[in-house]
Design a protein around this motif. Structure first.
Motif, PDB file in Angstrom:
ATOM      1  N   TYR A  86       8.043  -8.027  -6.242  1.00  0.00           N
ATOM      2  CA  TYR A  86       7.680  -8.489  -7.587  1.00  0.00           C
ATOM      3  C   TYR A  86       6.759  -7.499  -8.283  1.00  0.00           C
ATOM      4  O   TYR A  86       6.783  -7.365  -9.495  1.00  0.00           O
ATOM      5  N   ASP A  87       5.914  -6.812  -7.517  1.00  0.00           N
ATOM      6  CA  ASP A  87       5.040  -5.779  -8.064  1.00  0.00           C
ATOM      7  C   ASP A  87       5.607  -4.422  -7.690  1.00  0.00           C
ATOM      8  O   ASP A  87       6.300  -4.290  -6.670  1.00  0.00           O
ATOM      9  N   LYS A  88       5.298  -3.403  -8.485  1.00  0.00           N
ATOM     10  CA  LYS A  88       5.794  -2.058  -8.193  1.00  0.00           C
ATOM     11  C   LYS A  88       5.207  -1.600  -6.855  1.00  0.00           C
ATOM     12  O   LYS A  88       3.992  -1.600  -6.675  1.00  0.00           O
ATOM     13  N   THR A 133       0.977  -0.825   0.220  1.00  0.00           N
ATOM     14  CA  THR A 133       1.260  -2.189  -0.211  1.00  0.00           C
ATOM     15  C   THR A 133       1.727  -3.018   0.974  1.00  0.00           C
ATOM     16  O   THR A 133       2.532  -2.561   1.779  1.00  0.00           O
TER      17      THR A 133
END
Length: 106
Positions: free
Chosen positions: A91-93, A98
């Protein structure tokens, strides 16, 4: 005549593979996850290692980013140190470091 039979066999294989894929894709996400878990897959946490490759932004109807599909190298907690995942969706780049949840099998 052998070439004709070979062509028929490959057409049958292609049709069967397509039918299985269509059946799998028509199941709800929860059904797919349940079947994968029944087959031994588990939810785990992984960390993106290295630079994400081939990031493609998925847009909603209003041209806003709703998620990202990319090729990620992941280090799975309690699993492989480096696992290449094609078509990973976040959902996030994604960036190096990460943390993501994933469904995987040993």
């Amino acid at each position: 005549m052998g070439e004709g039979r070979t062509a028929v066999v490959w057409l049958l294989v292609a049709f069967t593979s397509g039918a299985m894929f269509a059946c799998l894709m028509s199941m709800s996400t929860n059904d797919r996850v349940e079947r994968l878990r029944d087959a031994g897959a588990e939810v785990g946490t992984a960390r993106v290692v290295g630079k994400p490759l081939r990031i493609r932004t998925e847009l909603d109807d209003e041209d806003r980013a709703k998620g990202y599909a990319s090729r990620l190298a992941l280090a799975v907690d309690g699993g492989p140190e480096r696992l290449l995942v094609k078509g990973a969706y976040t959902y996030d780049k994604p960036r190096a470091g990460t943390r993501v949840e994933m469904l995987w099998a040993r």
